[in-house]
Design an enzyme around this catalytic site. Structure first.
Site, PDB file in Angstrom:
ATOM      1  N   LEU A 124       0.489  -1.305   0.116  1.00  0.00           N
ATOM      2  CA  LEU A 124       0.215   0.119   0.062  1.00  0.00           C
ATOM      3  C   LEU A 124       0.446   1.336  -0.201  1.00  0.00           C
ATOM      4  O   LEU A 124       0.649   2.337  -0.558  1.00  0.00           O
ATOM      5  CB  LEU A 124      -1.153   0.136   1.257  1.00  0.00           C
ATOM      6  CG  LEU A 124      -1.721   1.275   1.535  1.00  0.00           C
ATOM      7  CD1 LEU A 124      -2.584   1.289   0.455  1.00  0.00           C
ATOM      8  CD2 LEU A 124      -2.776   1.250   2.950  1.00  0.00           C
ATOM      9  N   THR A 125       1.813   1.661   0.607  1.00  0.00           N
ATOM     10  CA  THR A 125       2.556   2.777   0.699  1.00  0.00           C
ATOM     11  C   THR A 125       3.330   3.047  -0.137  1.00  0.00           C
ATOM     12  O   THR A 125       4.511   2.302  -0.766  1.00  0.00           O
ATOM     13  CB  THR A 125       3.496   2.465   2.639  1.00  0.00           C
ATOM     14  OG1 THR A 125       2.648   1.744   3.378  1.00  0.00           O
ATOM     15  CG2 THR A 125       4.200   3.496   3.110  1.00  0.00           C
ATOM     16  N   ALA A 129       2.834   8.691  -0.300  1.00  0.00           N
ATOM     17  CA  ALA A 129       1.586   8.136   0.265  1.00  0.00           C
ATOM     18  C   ALA A 129       1.840   7.526   1.561  1.00  0.00           C
ATOM     19  O   ALA A 129       1.634   5.569   1.159  1.00  0.00           O
ATOM     20  CB  ALA A 129       0.860   7.467  -0.154  1.00  0.00           C
ATOM     21  N   ARG A 269      20.714 -10.884  39.921  1.00  0.00           N
ATOM     22  CA  ARG A 269      21.869  -9.884  40.426  1.00  0.00           C
ATOM     23  C   ARG A 269      21.896  -9.429  41.423  1.00  0.00           C
ATOM     24  O   ARG A 269      20.921  -9.150  41.647  1.00  0.00           O
ATOM     25  CB  ARG A 269      21.521  -9.400  39.351  1.00  0.00           C
ATOM     26  CG  ARG A 269      23.116  -8.026  39.062  1.00  0.00           C
ATOM     27  CD  ARG A 269      23.210  -7.176  37.927  1.00  0.00           C
ATOM     28  NE  ARG A 269      24.289  -6.155  38.310  1.00  0.00           N
ATOM     29  CZ  ARG A 269      25.235  -6.405  38.299  1.00  0.00           C
ATOM     30  NH1 ARG A 269      26.142  -7.921  38.440  1.00  0.00           N
ATOM     31  NH2 ARG A 269      26.059  -5.545  38.624  1.00  0.00           N
ATOM     32  N   GLN A 280      12.506  -1.892  45.642  1.00  0.00           N
ATOM     33  CA  GLN A 280      11.355  -1.459  45.911  1.00  0.00           C
ATOM     34  C   GLN A 280      11.103  -1.031  44.174  1.00  0.00           C
ATOM     35  O   GLN A 280       9.774  -0.177  44.010  1.00  0.00           O
ATOM     36  CB  GLN A 280      10.043  -0.841  47.196  1.00  0.00           C
ATOM     37  CG  GLN A 280      10.279  -1.230  47.959  1.00  0.00           C
ATOM     38  CD  GLN A 280       9.615  -1.151  48.836  1.00  0.00           C
ATOM     39  OE1 GLN A 280       9.516   0.387  49.724  1.00  0.00           O
ATOM     40  NE2 GLN A 280       8.663  -1.759  49.634  1.00  0.00           N
ATOM     41  N   GLY A 341      23.697  -1.845  32.996  1.00  0.00           N
ATOM     42  CA  GLY A 341      24.811  -1.808  32.172  1.00  0.00           C
ATOM     43  C   GLY A 341      24.327  -2.771  30.505  1.00  0.00           C
ATOM     44  O   GLY A 341      24.769  -2.704  29.473  1.00  0.00           O
ATOM     45  N   GLU A 364       1.200   0.534  10.075  1.00  0.00           N
ATOM     46  CA  GLU A 364      -0.040  -0.384  10.404  1.00  0.00           C
ATOM     47  C   GLU A 364      -0.890   1.473  11.205  1.00  0.00           C
ATOM     48  O   GLU A 364      -1.447   1.128  11.786  1.00  0.00           O
ATOM     49  CB  GLU A 364      -0.961  -1.583  11.127  1.00  0.00           C
ATOM     50  CG  GLU A 364      -0.149  -2.558   9.705  1.00  0.00           C
ATOM     51  CD  GLU A 364      -0.013  -4.078   9.979  1.00  0.00           C
ATOM     52  OE1 GLU A 364      -1.136  -4.070  11.030  1.00  0.00           O
ATOM     53  OE2 GLU A 364       0.541  -5.059   9.780  1.00  0.00           O
ATOM     54  N   THR A 366       0.260   5.085  12.080  1.00  0.00           N
ATOM     55  CA  THR A 366       1.805   5.454  13.143  1.00  0.00           C
ATOM     56  C   THR A 366       0.283   5.779  14.811  1.00  0.00           C
ATOM     57  O   THR A 366      -0.961   6.289  14.491  1.00  0.00           O
ATOM     58  CB  THR A 366       2.340   6.754  13.455  1.00  0.00           C
ATOM     59  OG1 THR A 366       1.412   7.713  13.186  1.00  0.00           O
ATOM     60  CG2 THR A 366       2.953   6.427  11.725  1.00  0.00           C
TER      61      THR A 366
END
Ligand SMILES: Cc1cc2nc3c(=O)[nH]c(=O)nc-3n(C[C@H](O)[C@H](O)[C@H](O)COP(=O)(O)OP(=O)(O)OC[C@H]3O[C@@H](n4cnc5c(N)ncnc54)[C@H](O)[C@@H]3O)c2cc1C
Length: 389
Positions: A124-125, A129, A269, A280, A341, A364, A366
């Protein structure tokens, strides 16, 4: 609607095992090679993954919308590349045919899409367009028993490997509106069709995307979907309406997976003499992610069930796509954060998900286009459709 809850839950358990045992262990290799290996594609085909949404009469599983989204939430708990490989056949690459194809067209193409012998794509795109899809310029001129197509489509998922393209082209050069657009089935090998090289992308390695070119491309008149000119945009909207619910489900699987992986990390970890999971502020990231995943799942299941009941879910489908894709982005961000990290290091896999899921908010429709759509339809439901310019 679940046609047979017991056998469907057995099917989901088998799918879950396949994802964990065959797809997850191959994620890094697929990302490295930028390709899903042929033997895994064959295994996915043997599991019927290409045919979920294709009617049983044409070799598929004929899933209801509720079944499709439940399967999608399982299948997408692995690298996006796997479900993208089958996803055009179970979504945008077959749905126009399923929704509006003639019996002859369905008989010809759907069994091959369901088995995975043929890979579908939805074109389509265009360069000029994107969000404004109605502005598409690809032209289709009738000459006797065939049409001549000219134009370029861009960003087409699976185009480099597709054998069958659902193409939206303008048959009425004097009508710039949606009514001038017709949907075609174009096979690779029809003279004048070519695809460009795969784009280098931010993420989703292993899922090839490229331009599609039509240079005096000859397409038989029998390949107009539904046999009628001027219906193409309506067909495209039917495809996208269902696909938005499907895609929302496909945003939930990666979010579940990322949260699972992040929890395993923070449980193991230790910093300041204790597990990260005992802090928490880390728990808040888990709670916010789990809450949003649950909300998206409930929203998508509710919308899928309504669609199966024949209720118009155009508004709800947009809400699903907007909420689930944005939710997935927020979960990805928190999960990278929980890994510290290590979240930034490629070997850990989390950064791959972070890059892969970024696309969900772009294609599909934005997020901004869905916001506009949701507001427009909500205002209209309240009787405020004519607000003037
Ligand atoms: C990897 C990938 C795969 C894709 N697969 C397919 C496919 O298989 N088939 C297919 O047909 N297409 C596909 N697309 C295309 C995709 O659907 C489009 O990229 C998308 O619709 C946005 O169009 P655009 O990129 O031209 O952005 P634009 O429309 O130029 O938008 C750019 C920005 O402007 C904003 N914007 C635009 N209009 C408005 C407005 N009125 N109000 C507020 N903000 C606005 C947008 O939200 C966005 O933030 C794919 C794209 C990618 C990147």
């Amino acid at each position: 609607m679940l046609r047979d809850p017991e056998s469907f839950s057995a099917f989901l358990a088998t799918l879950r095992r396949f994802v964990r045992e065959r797809l997850v262990p191959n994620e890094a290799e697929v990302a490295e090679a930028d390709e899903v290996p042929a033997e895994l594609v064959a295994e996915m085909a043997a599991h019927g993954l290409f045919g979920y949404s294709i009617p049983e009469a044409y070799g598929g599983a004929g899933m209801t919308t509720e079944e499709l989204v439940l399967a999608a939430m399982e299948l997408s708990q692995c690298s996006v590349a796997f479900r993208a490989r089958v996803g055009t056949n179970t979504g945008i690459g077959s749905e126009a045919l399923v929704a509006d194809g003639t019996d002859e067209q369905k008989r010809r193409y759907l069994p091959k899409l369901a088995s995975g012998e043929v890979t579908g794509a939805f074109a389509l795109t265009e360069p000029e367009a994107g969000s404004d899809a109605v502005a598409l310029k690809t032209s289709a001129r009738r000459e006797g028993d065939h049409y001549v197509l000219n134009g370029t489509k861009c960003f087409i998922t699976n185009a480099p490997i597709a054998n069958l393209f659902t193409v939206m082209a303008r048959t009425d050069p004097n009508d710039p509106s949606a009514r001038g657009v017709t949907a075609f089935l174009v096979e690779r090998g029809m003279p004048g069709l070519s695809t460009g090289p795969a784009y280098r992308k931010m993420g989703q390695a292993g899922s090839p995307v490229s331009e599609v070119h039509f240079r005096d491309c000859i397409v038989p008149a029998a390949n107009v979907i539904g046999g009628r000119e001027g219906q193409g945009f309506k067909t495209a909207m039917k495809v996208l309406n269902k696909q938005r619910i499907h895609l929302a489900a496909l945003c939930i699987g990666p979010a579940i997976r990322m949260l699972d992986d992040a929890m395993a990390f923070v449980a193991n970890r230790r910093q300041f003499g204790q597990a990260l999971a005992s802090f928490q502020l880390v728990q808040a990231m888990i709670a916010d992610s789990q809450t949003e995943i649950h909300a998206a799942r409930a929203l998508v299941l509710d919308t899928a069930r309504k669609r199966d009941e024949g209720i118009d879910v155009t508004l709800e489908a947009s809400i699903c796509k907007y909420f689930a894709s944005e939710m997935c982005g927020r979960v990805a961000d928190r999960c990278v954060q929980m890994l510290g990290g290590y979240g930034y290091i490629a070997d850990m896999g989390m950064e791959r998900f972070y890059r892969d899921v970024r696309l969900f908010r772009l294609y599909e429709g934005t997020s901004q286009i869905h916001q506009l759509n949701i507001a427009k339809r909500t205002l209209a439901r309240a009787g405020w459709s004519d607000l003037g310019a």
